[in-house]
Design a protein around this motif. Sequence first.
Motif, PDB file in Angstrom:
ATOM      1  N   MET A  31      -7.382   6.270   3.688  1.00 22.37           N
ATOM      2  CA  MET A  31      -8.194   6.923   2.871  1.00 22.37           C
ATOM      3  C   MET A  31      -8.637   8.495   3.503  1.00 22.37           C
ATOM      4  SD  MET A  31     -11.610   4.529   3.095  1.00 22.37           S
ATOM      5  CE  MET A  31     -12.514   4.503   4.677  1.00 22.37           C
ATOM      6  N   ARG A  58      -7.618   4.201  -2.847  1.00 19.22           N
ATOM      7  CA  ARG A  58      -8.948   3.607  -3.217  1.00 19.22           C
ATOM      8  C   ARG A  58      -9.639   4.607  -4.410  1.00 19.22           C
ATOM      9  NH1 ARG A  58     -13.974   5.630   0.577  1.00 19.22           N
ATOM     10  NH2 ARG A  58     -13.047   7.990   1.101  1.00 19.22           N
ATOM     11  N   ALA A 235       4.721   6.001  -8.840  1.00 18.73           N
ATOM     12  CA  ALA A 235       4.620   7.404  -8.923  1.00 18.73           C
ATOM     13  C   ALA A 235       5.752   8.206  -9.613  1.00 18.73           C
ATOM     14  CB  ALA A 235       4.153   8.230  -7.548  1.00 18.73           C
ATOM     15  N   LEU A 289       5.930  -1.276  -2.278  1.00 15.75           N
ATOM     16  CA  LEU A 289       5.487   0.115  -1.925  1.00 15.75           C
ATOM     17  C   LEU A 289       6.430   0.972  -0.962  1.00 15.75           C
ATOM     18  CD1 LEU A 289       1.967  -0.781  -1.059  1.00 15.75           C
ATOM     19  CD2 LEU A 289       2.555   0.336  -3.194  1.00 15.75           C
TER      20      LEU A 289
HETATM   21  C1  SAM Z   1      -2.148   7.459   2.341  1.00 14.07           C
HETATM   22  S1  SAM Z   1      -2.490   6.290   1.036  1.00 14.07           S
HETATM   23  C2  SAM Z   1      -3.615   7.339  -0.289  1.00 14.07           C
HETATM   24  C3  SAM Z   1      -5.054   7.048   0.141  1.00 14.07           C
HETATM   25  C4  SAM Z   1      -5.880   7.869  -0.739  1.00 14.07           C
HETATM   26  N1  SAM Z   1      -5.758   9.390  -0.713  1.00 14.07           N
HETATM   27  C5  SAM Z   1      -7.167   7.533  -0.464  1.00 14.07           C
HETATM   28  O1  SAM Z   1      -8.297   8.187  -0.182  1.00 14.07           O
HETATM   29  O2  SAM Z   1      -7.534   6.214  -0.626  1.00 14.07           O
HETATM   30  C6  SAM Z   1      -1.098   6.391  -0.008  1.00 14.07           C
HETATM   31  C7  SAM Z   1      -1.036   5.416  -1.189  1.00 14.07           C
HETATM   32  O3  SAM Z   1       0.430   5.448  -1.924  1.00 14.07           O
HETATM   33  C8  SAM Z   1       0.772   4.182  -2.354  1.00 14.07           C
HETATM   34  N2  SAM Z   1       2.153   4.055  -2.621  1.00 14.07           N
HETATM   35  C9  SAM Z   1       3.072   3.726  -1.894  1.00 14.07           C
HETATM   36  N3  SAM Z   1       4.299   3.783  -2.674  1.00 14.07           N
HETATM   37  C10 SAM Z   1       4.084   4.281  -3.768  1.00 14.07           C
HETATM   38  C11 SAM Z   1       4.726   4.485  -5.173  1.00 14.07           C
HETATM   39  N4  SAM Z   1       6.091   4.280  -5.084  1.00 14.07           N
HETATM   40  N5  SAM Z   1       4.055   4.633  -6.104  1.00 14.07           N
HETATM   41  C12 SAM Z   1       2.674   4.745  -6.127  1.00 14.07           C
HETATM   42  N6  SAM Z   1       2.070   4.411  -5.317  1.00 14.07           N
HETATM   43  C13 SAM Z   1       2.421   4.264  -4.019  1.00 14.07           C
HETATM   44  C14 SAM Z   1      -0.040   3.274  -1.412  1.00 14.07           C
HETATM   45  O4  SAM Z   1      -0.107   1.850  -2.058  1.00 14.07           O
HETATM   46  C15 SAM Z   1      -1.148   3.797  -1.015  1.00 14.07           C
HETATM   47  O5  SAM Z   1      -2.329   3.609  -1.597  1.00 14.07           O
END
Ligand code: SAM
Length: 418
Positions: A31, A58, A235, A289
């Motif tokens: 986060m 989050r 995404a 993921l």
């Molecule tokens: C670095 S974290 C983001 C944290 C966020 N900025 C925060 O403050 O909580 C990256 C996120 O990408 C998500 N993620 C991974 N692959 C994904 C996908 N293909 N589509 C959407 N979300 C994905 C993970 O579940 C994770 O929550």
Amino acid sequence: MSDLDDIRPAWRSLKRKWEHSFHPMCSYMGMFPPSLPHYFIHRLTNEGDVVLDPFAGRGTTPLQACVDGRIGIGNDLNPMAYILNKAKVTPPPAATVRERIEELRLQYNPPTIDHVPQRIQMLYHENTLSQLVYLKQEFGLDDADFPKTILSLSPADTFITGLILGIMHGQSGQYLSVSMPNTFSMSEGYVEEYIEKEGLEPPNRNVFQKLLDRLRTIYKDGPPARRGHAFFGDARDLPSTLADAEETPDRADLVFTSPPYLKVLKYGLYNWIRLWFLNQEPDTVDQRLDDELDLEAYLEFMTDTFEVMDDVVDPDTGVAAFVIGDVDQNGETINLAREVAEEVVAPMMNFEVGRIVEDRVPDNEKVSRIWGDTKGEATEIDRILIAHRGEVTVRENPSGLKTKSLPGQQETLGSFNN
Ligand SMILES: C[S@@+](CC[C@H](N)C(=O)[O-])C[C@H]1O[C@@H](n2cnc3c(N)ncnc32)[C@H](O)[C@@H]1O
């Protein structure tokens, strides 16, 4: 008006005390601090604009956007993240949540806990675990029909589930488990050994009471100024997710996000306790993921992500800011933001690289640093890659931007690269 050269890491001068009380609902790996999206939201958007985070975790960006009077949209493929986003950007009034907790408490009839896996049983007192099992059943989360289970939760039950995820394990009296870290779930074997070695007895905690206590703290600042939207999905499927939504939001004026890291975090494995409540297998979550890619696959993934941005970002004035950390691989530091700028954004027609701002992250702020197995892979430099579509308007010192130093703090302006 000024230009992108005027973007500075002034967000570092804001400390935790300033955050909206919804932000710390539940700890989440990777986060970022709310001050980071707050700064970009204020400099790059106006009130009422749409701010989207396709990898919202989050829900830091969408919540901050709603707090700042914008329409925050959070999307993520991790069920835990969806619950937290939804709870934060579409919260029911505190009174509705309180009444629902009271109603659940009144109707409580202890269910059997025999079927609960031993790895969960060892963490909780039987009374506490019965209440957790009851809530899981009442919310329909023990049903196999995923993701309907999480998508069809009522707003109050979503909010309560978010509160439960936040207090499921930790070290003080506000948490439900034997004493253990709150940020992540240590490995099952380690926890088992630790409980035995230390002779730990699970505390007899009343879940309903702990939820009411937690609700008071989390709702301290009231609901955010505006409501937003939360989505569960990949995404890369955002255009169809948004098109299918009950209420399709306008195209985003700003995308502010930190995409998955390169081979650093396993959200499933390190959240096996919280995921039990959502009836999700850690392995299944990790397989879904995109957190375990090598550099080539990562750049392909980012290419797909930027292609999709074409459909969801305002074609004339949209800006996309990606927070991307440097990564150490085989003793070599990879400047991942520059790789993405050169290999992904530059060759594309839909976005232009504006600039890359450097943000030095103090070592102890990276949650990933606590794992023995990935230690050293995530380094202390995050870079914010700013890509844009048309002319970018950077607002000068807009009202409401909280970047003044707090008492006892220095405003630190780090170095930049272009
Ligand atoms: C670095 S974290 C983001 C944290 C966020 N900025 C925060 O403050 O909580 C990256 C996120 O990408 C998500 N993620 C991974 N692959 C994904 C996908 N293909 N589509 C959407 N979300 C994905 C993970 O579940 C994770 O929550």
